[in-house]
Design a protein around this motif. Structure first.
Motif, PDB file in Angstrom:
ATOM      1  N   UNK A 129       0.761  -1.130   0.208  1.00  0.00           N
ATOM      2  CA  UNK A 129       0.130  -0.039  -0.068  1.00  0.00           C
ATOM      3  C   UNK A 129       0.870   1.142  -0.043  1.00  0.00           C
ATOM      4  N   UNK A 130       2.138   1.089   0.705  1.00  0.00           N
ATOM      5  CA  UNK A 130       2.865   2.002   0.428  1.00  0.00           C
ATOM      6  C   UNK A 130       3.570   2.235  -0.754  1.00  0.00           C
ATOM      7  N   UNK A 133       1.156   4.397  -2.805  1.00  0.00           N
ATOM      8  CA  UNK A 133       1.248   5.806  -2.447  1.00  0.00           C
ATOM      9  C   UNK A 133       2.524   6.450  -3.216  1.00  0.00           C
ATOM     10  N   UNK A 134       3.756   5.596  -3.149  1.00  0.00           N
ATOM     11  CA  UNK A 134       4.711   6.255  -3.474  1.00  0.00           C
ATOM     12  C   UNK A 134       4.666   6.400  -5.104  1.00  0.00           C
ATOM     13  N   UNK A 174     -12.546  -3.109   4.134  1.00  0.00           N
ATOM     14  CA  UNK A 174     -11.903  -1.985   4.749  1.00  0.00           C
ATOM     15  C   UNK A 174     -10.396  -2.075   4.132  1.00  0.00           C
ATOM     16  N   UNK A 175      -9.886  -3.092   4.005  1.00  0.00           N
ATOM     17  CA  UNK A 175      -8.523  -3.195   3.323  1.00  0.00           C
ATOM     18  C   UNK A 175      -8.761  -2.751   1.969  1.00  0.00           C
ATOM     19  N   UNK A 177     -10.795  -0.634   0.853  1.00  0.00           N
ATOM     20  CA  UNK A 177     -10.905   1.002   0.964  1.00  0.00           C
ATOM     21  C   UNK A 177      -9.342   1.550   1.231  1.00  0.00           C
ATOM     22  N   UNK A 178      -8.472   0.919   2.097  1.00  0.00           N
ATOM     23  CA  UNK A 178      -7.272   1.609   2.157  1.00  0.00           C
ATOM     24  C   UNK A 178      -6.542   1.563   0.957  1.00  0.00           C
ATOM     25  N   UNK A 181      -7.917   4.505  -1.082  1.00  0.00           N
ATOM     26  CA  UNK A 181      -7.528   5.550  -0.718  1.00  0.00           C
ATOM     27  C   UNK A 181      -5.845   5.912  -1.022  1.00  0.00           C
ATOM     28  N   UNK A 182      -5.113   5.042  -0.835  1.00  0.00           N
ATOM     29  CA  UNK A 182      -3.915   4.887  -1.328  1.00  0.00           C
ATOM     30  C   UNK A 182      -3.460   5.233  -2.769  1.00  0.00           C
ATOM     31  N   UNK A 208     -19.940   0.805  -0.067  1.00  0.00           N
ATOM     32  CA  UNK A 208     -19.245   1.893   0.332  1.00  0.00           C
ATOM     33  C   UNK A 208     -18.718   2.648  -0.935  1.00  0.00           C
TER      34      UNK A 208
ATOM     35  N   UNK B 196      -8.289   1.437   9.702  1.00  0.00           N
ATOM     36  CA  UNK B 196      -8.443   1.948   8.267  1.00  0.00           C
ATOM     37  C   UNK B 196      -7.792   3.446   8.052  1.00  0.00           C
ATOM     38  N   UNK B 198      -4.125   5.172   6.545  1.00  0.00           N
ATOM     39  CA  UNK B 198      -2.835   4.841   5.984  1.00  0.00           C
ATOM     40  C   UNK B 198      -1.969   5.449   6.852  1.00  0.00           C
TER      41      UNK B 198
END
Lengths: 307, 221
Positions: A129-130, A133-134, A174-175, A177-178, A181-182, A208, B196, B198
């Motif tokens: 996930x990071x 984002x990166x 939820x995961x 969704x993360x 969001x990322x 959602x 939830x 980040x």
């Protein structure tokens, strides 16, 4: 357009997307990659190239992508965070984009305990996930994490994987969704054999509104035999193969099981296509890439749109 | 505590092969609690080495010593009056203890008699497990008191990965999935909202990745 890849364009035009997967060879001979490319060319919108999957050393994903590209197939580079720290990951992102690779799948990677090099250090400087984002930061902000400017930002249509069947189920959505969001532009799911459970998952995803924020491609892997189904059920973590599915393939004679597996994959695709929020299919015909054309054709996915 | 485990006797025998006058040094700290390097283990190791060398026809003289701690200079210095009378020291303290003895007694070879494992806890009699990797930037308040760096096999900050099955990790059915533990605990605390969020890329500068670490407390100097 974020990256301008063919996959991005196909999805943006509202088409039902098709991706497949080619694993690079365990050697430096490019021929196996070229041979696999023949099966996916013109039958998919982009083709994943795995990154040392199951922690077994293979030709690098970037090199595999280039072999596909040279054969006229749009590559989708898989990148795991197991083997490289953030310095190496960023460097490879810049390099890959410079070579015309514009689809990216961010993964944490199978633990090295599974492979031949179980004694290796596992890096995991950042997680998948990071990495998402990166990659998004490099692309959209044109900045490195230090805040310094990227001279010529890399262009990637960025995705990640999702397993609707792993435990614990309650945080599966939820995961997702993360990941959205990322910055996940698209999602490729784990192989789906339990369609009822996947449909329930998608209902939760729709509740959602996540299906509107990312393009979900449903994963399908044709079973070659009842034996393969039993093996995967028992040995592959997070793989949900209902007994009913195994019974269906086991019910036909051994020599007809491969065909039955293809038919069941086609049936799954037709059903997945009806699920609201599923924007495409990811066909993972593992070491069976030659079956991709038949699956795509029988599922009514050919010809692929020109965009 | 720091948990250690005895090296195979053959390995220790091969280390002491050139010597016939030794100290076996234990520590009353962590390694006593985990039964790897306390007074009792000093006796056991020293006896085993003596017997083995007797059998080889090359007897060895061993002095048995157990310091209060091998990681504090005042206790280490207690060995100074006699350490020079011996050819080598087998320390069965953790790696910090072995190195601290080496730093203090520059002319004496220091041999490690145990393998230092991890910072962990006693699960039950005879069983210990890891809890902390000393990353230097604790996030336990965000993760229900369960450490993602230590308890997740991939040190994920957004777990669990697809390999979490029925509460265990994909690498081994005996290993609990760290993220399943985190989620269960957050749920019990009514704080699943923390899941939830980040998390930024972790700075490993405070971990070993920033180079060997030190803590200086001006208020104590």
């Amino acid at each position: 357009m974020k990256a301008g890849s063919n996959l991005e364009k196909v999805l943006a035009a509202g088409h039902f997307a098709v991706t497949a997967e080619c694993g690079p060879p365990r050697g430096a001979d490019p021929e196996p990659m070229r041979k696999k490319s023949v099966h996916v060319k013109d039958n998919v919108d982009a083709c994943n190239v795995t990154d040392n999957q199951t922690s077994v050393v293979r030709m690098s994903s970037i090199a595999g992508c280039l072999h596909l590209q040279a054969a006229g197939v749009e590559p989708l580079m898989q990148m795991v965070t197991r083997d490289r720290n953030r310095i190496a990951l960023q460097s490879d992102l810049l390099g890959a984009s410079s070579l015309g690779i514009h689809n990216l799948l961010c993964l944490s990677g199978d633990h090295q305990a599974f492979g031949d090099d179980s004694q290796a250090k596992n890096v995991h400087d950042i997680d998948s996930i990071q990495l998402l984002q990166l990659a998004k930061m490099l692309r959209d902000d044109g900045k490195f994490p230090s805040g310094k400017e990227v001279k010529g930002p890399p262009k990637f249509f960025i995705g990640c994987a999702a397993n609707p069947f792993a435990d614990p189920y309650e945080i599966r959505v939820s995961r997702l969704a993360l990941k959205v969001a990322a910055g996940a532009d698209f999602i490729q799911t784990q192989c789906i054999y339990n369609l009822e459970k996947f449909e329930r998952y998608m209902q939760d995803v729709r509740n959602r509104g996540l299906h509107e924020q990312t393009a979900i491609l449903a994963g399908v892997t044709p079973l070659k035999s009842a034996g393969m189904a039993k093996f995967m059920k028992k040995n592959v973590a997070g793989m949900d193969i209902p007994d009913e599915v195994i019974k269906r393939i086991a019910a036909v004679p051994k020599e007809e099981q491969a065909q039955k597996g293809i038919d069941m994959a086609v049936e799954a695709i037709l059903r997945l296509r009806q699920v609201e929020g599923v924007r495409g299919v990811h066909i993972m015909a593992i070491e069976w890439e030659r079956k991709v054309p038949e699956i795509a054709k029988k599922s009514g996915l050919l010809p692929r749109p020109q965009v | 505590m720091i948990v250690g485990n005895a090296k195979p006797i053959e390995e220790v025998l091969s280390m002491i092969e050139p010597f016939d006058k030794l100290i076996v040094a234990g520590c009353n700290g962590c390694v006593t609690v985990c039964r790897a390097g306390g007074e009792k283990e000093v006796q056991i190791l020293a006896s085993a080495l003596r017997l083995a060398r007797e059998a080889q026809g090359r007897p060895v003289e061993i002095r048995e010593v157990t310091l209060e701690r091998q990681c504090d200079p005042e206790y280490v210095e207690l060995m100074r009056p006699y350490v020079g009378d011996y050819q080598a020291v087998v320390s069965i303290a953790c790696g910090a203890g072995v190195q601290f003895l080496a730093e203090h007694f520059s002319k004496t070879p220091l041999l490690p008699g145990i393998n230092t494992g991890f910072i962990g806890v006693t699960e039950k009699q005879g069983e210990w497990s890891e809890r902390c990797q000393a990353c230097g930037d604790c996030v336990l308040h965000l993760t229900g008191g369960i450490c993602p760096v230590t308890r997740c096999s991939k040190s994920l900050f957004h777990g669990p990965c697809g390999g979490s099955v029925e509460g265990h990790c994909e690498i081994d059915k005996e290993v609990p999935c760290g993220w399943q533990l985190i989620i269960d605990r957050l749920k019990a605390l009514g704080r699943l909202d923390l899941y939830e969020k980040l998390r930024p890329m972790k700075s490993w500068k405070t971990s070993r990745d920033g180079g060997p670490r030190r803590i200086v407390r001006e208020d104590l100097i």
